[in-house]
Design a protein around this motif. Sequence first.
Motif, PDB file in Angstrom:
ATOM      1  N   SER A  68       0.753  -1.400   0.011  1.00 15.76           N
ATOM      2  CA  SER A  68       0.035  -0.016  -0.158  1.00 15.76           C
ATOM      3  C   SER A  68       0.934   1.426  -0.033  1.00 15.76           C
ATOM      4  O   SER A  68       0.384   2.470  -0.177  1.00 15.76           O
ATOM      5  CB  SER A  68      -0.950  -0.003   1.385  1.00 15.76           C
ATOM      6  OG  SER A  68      -0.173  -0.272   2.274  1.00 15.76           O
ATOM      7  N   GLY A  69       1.995   1.265   0.190  1.00 11.90           N
ATOM      8  CA  GLY A  69       2.980   2.473   0.080  1.00 11.90           C
ATOM      9  C   GLY A  69       4.237   2.299   1.323  1.00 11.90           C
ATOM     10  O   GLY A  69       4.278   1.133   1.714  1.00 11.90           O
ATOM     11  N   SER A  94      -1.434  -3.434  11.042  1.00  2.16           N
ATOM     12  CA  SER A  94      -2.518  -4.281  10.839  1.00  2.16           C
ATOM     13  C   SER A  94      -3.356  -4.110   9.568  1.00  2.16           C
ATOM     14  O   SER A  94      -3.610  -5.118   8.825  1.00  2.16           O
ATOM     15  CB  SER A  94      -3.488  -4.167  12.085  1.00  2.16           C
ATOM     16  OG  SER A  94      -2.867  -4.417  13.225  1.00  2.16           O
ATOM     17  N   ARG A  95      -3.586  -2.899   9.311  1.00  5.76           N
ATOM     18  CA  ARG A  95      -4.349  -2.614   7.847  1.00  5.76           C
ATOM     19  C   ARG A  95      -3.501  -3.170   6.760  1.00  5.76           C
ATOM     20  O   ARG A  95      -4.058  -3.971   5.891  1.00  5.76           O
ATOM     21  CB  ARG A  95      -4.532  -1.092   7.636  1.00  5.76           C
ATOM     22  CG  ARG A  95      -5.767  -0.604   8.409  1.00  5.76           C
ATOM     23  CD  ARG A  95      -6.123   0.781   7.778  1.00  5.76           C
ATOM     24  NE  ARG A  95      -4.928   1.910   7.765  1.00  5.76           N
ATOM     25  CZ  ARG A  95      -4.790   2.564   8.882  1.00  5.76           C
ATOM     26  NH1 ARG A  95      -5.374   2.267  10.003  1.00  5.76           N
ATOM     27  NH2 ARG A  95      -3.532   3.037   8.767  1.00  5.76           N
ATOM     28  N   ALA A  96      -2.110  -2.842   6.717  1.00  2.00           N
ATOM     29  CA  ALA A  96      -1.399  -3.396   5.535  1.00  2.00           C
ATOM     30  C   ALA A  96      -1.274  -4.943   5.370  1.00  2.00           C
ATOM     31  O   ALA A  96      -1.440  -5.551   4.231  1.00  2.00           O
ATOM     32  CB  ALA A  96      -0.104  -2.661   5.900  1.00  2.00           C
ATOM     33  N   ALA A  97      -1.172  -5.627   6.493  1.00  2.00           N
ATOM     34  CA  ALA A  97      -0.888  -6.959   6.419  1.00  2.00           C
ATOM     35  C   ALA A  97      -2.273  -7.627   6.196  1.00  2.00           C
ATOM     36  O   ALA A  97      -2.182  -8.492   5.225  1.00  2.00           O
ATOM     37  CB  ALA A  97      -0.720  -7.510   7.983  1.00  2.00           C
ATOM     38  N   SER A  98      -3.557  -7.158   6.578  1.00  2.00           N
ATOM     39  CA  SER A  98      -4.747  -7.537   6.364  1.00  2.00           C
ATOM     40  C   SER A  98      -5.100  -7.499   4.783  1.00  2.00           C
ATOM     41  O   SER A  98      -5.556  -8.520   4.299  1.00  2.00           O
ATOM     42  CB  SER A  98      -5.972  -6.772   7.052  1.00  2.00           C
ATOM     43  OG  SER A  98      -5.741  -7.167   8.459  1.00  2.00           O
ATOM     44  N   LEU A  99      -4.836  -6.304   4.179  1.00  2.00           N
ATOM     45  CA  LEU A  99      -5.062  -6.060   2.816  1.00  2.00           C
ATOM     46  C   LEU A  99      -4.024  -6.996   2.029  1.00  2.00           C
ATOM     47  O   LEU A  99      -4.511  -7.591   1.015  1.00  2.00           O
ATOM     48  CB  LEU A  99      -4.549  -4.503   2.662  1.00  2.00           C
ATOM     49  CG  LEU A  99      -5.498  -3.674   2.866  1.00  2.00           C
ATOM     50  CD1 LEU A  99      -4.869  -2.102   2.582  1.00  2.00           C
ATOM     51  CD2 LEU A  99      -6.681  -3.788   1.922  1.00  2.00           C
ATOM     52  N   GLN A 100      -2.778  -7.107   2.262  1.00  2.00           N
ATOM     53  CA  GLN A 100      -1.825  -8.056   1.658  1.00  2.00           C
ATOM     54  C   GLN A 100      -2.266  -9.658   1.719  1.00  2.00           C
ATOM     55  O   GLN A 100      -2.233 -10.338   0.751  1.00  2.00           O
ATOM     56  CB  GLN A 100      -0.397  -7.795   1.944  1.00  2.00           C
ATOM     57  CG  GLN A 100       0.074  -6.615   1.589  1.00  2.00           C
ATOM     58  CD  GLN A 100       1.497  -6.220   1.591  1.00  2.00           C
ATOM     59  OE1 GLN A 100       1.813  -5.300   1.960  1.00  2.00           O
ATOM     60  NE2 GLN A 100       2.494  -7.344   1.786  1.00  2.00           N
TER      61      GLN A 100
END
Length: 109
Positions: A68-69, A94-100
Amino acid sequence: MTDLEFMDLAEKLLLAVERNCDDINAASDADIDNQRSGGMITLTFPNRTQIVINLQKPLHEIWMAARSGGYHYRYDGSSWQDTKGEGEFFACLSRAASLQTGIPLTFAA
């Protein structure tokens, strides 16, 4: 903040990331591979995407690179906050890992 204070706080953050990976792996099928090399941790997910967290000692910052960046965090006296207002480190991780991964994952201090 002195260099010694930064290193103490940053080390606590890196240890928390490693502990979270172990806890998540024990409680789910996430299968996060975390590799540490000095002041850098690479999280590799089953879909082969990665998140890299590393220390920027001269700047007293922690940087995170995700799909995500790129994010830069400074300690504000109570938590590591993104320098561009994206939020607290563990919430962003948490957001980045969940998205990936496509799996809801929660990292905490």
